[in-house]
Design a protein around this motif. Structure first.
Motif, mmCIF file in Angstrom:
data_model
loop_
_atom_site.group_PDB
_atom_site.id
_atom_site.type_symbol
_atom_site.label_atom_id
_atom_site.label_comp_id
_atom_site.label_asym_id
_atom_site.label_seq_id
_atom_site.Cartn_x
_atom_site.Cartn_y
_atom_site.Cartn_z
ATOM 1 N N ARG A 5 0.754 -1.186 -0.021
ATOM 2 C CA ARG A 5 0.025 -0.077 0.019
ATOM 3 C C ARG A 5 0.842 1.289 -0.046
ATOM 4 O O ARG A 5 0.469 2.115 -0.764
ATOM 5 N N THR A 6 1.957 1.174 0.658
ATOM 6 C CA THR A 6 2.774 2.223 0.820
ATOM 7 C C THR A 6 3.575 2.570 -0.431
ATOM 8 O O THR A 6 3.488 3.924 -0.839
ATOM 9 N N GLY A 7 3.908 1.647 -1.009
ATOM 10 C CA GLY A 7 4.841 1.801 -2.277
ATOM 11 C C GLY A 7 3.787 1.954 -3.241
ATOM 12 O O GLY A 7 4.248 3.131 -4.558
ATOM 13 N N VAL A 8 2.538 1.629 -3.533
ATOM 14 C CA VAL A 8 1.591 1.925 -4.453
ATOM 15 C C VAL A 8 1.138 3.567 -4.233
ATOM 16 O O VAL A 8 1.132 4.322 -5.249
ATOM 17 N N ARG A 9 1.010 3.913 -2.939
ATOM 18 C CA ARG A 9 0.813 5.471 -2.612
ATOM 19 C C ARG A 9 1.968 6.379 -3.401
ATOM 20 O O ARG A 9 1.532 7.406 -3.804
#
Length: 66
Positions: A5-9
């Motif tokens: 999720r952090t990488g996608v954000r």
């Protein structure tokens, strides 16, 4: 799960920062946004980044077409 999720954000933020240019966003994800900016908003001349961008784009296209 949280890492994804952090990488996608972060990637989403980079896509916005580089006005939808996926090549630059991917380069910035790999080399850092400042490296892309420092090199005139172009893919930095780092061997790893030069190889990384087309590899990620190929994978993206393969998955997008499924």
């Amino acid at each position: 799960d949280k890492n994804i999720r952090t990488g996608v954000r972060y990637l989403s933020e980079l896509i916005t920062m580089f006005e939808g240019d996926l090549r630059l966003a991917i380069a910035a994800y790999n080399a850092g946004e400042n490296a892309v900016i420092r090199h005139g908003r172009r893919i930095p001349p780092y061997a790893e980044t030069i190889a990384y961008v087309p590899r990620v784009l190929r994978t993206y296209e393969e998955l997008r077409l499924k």
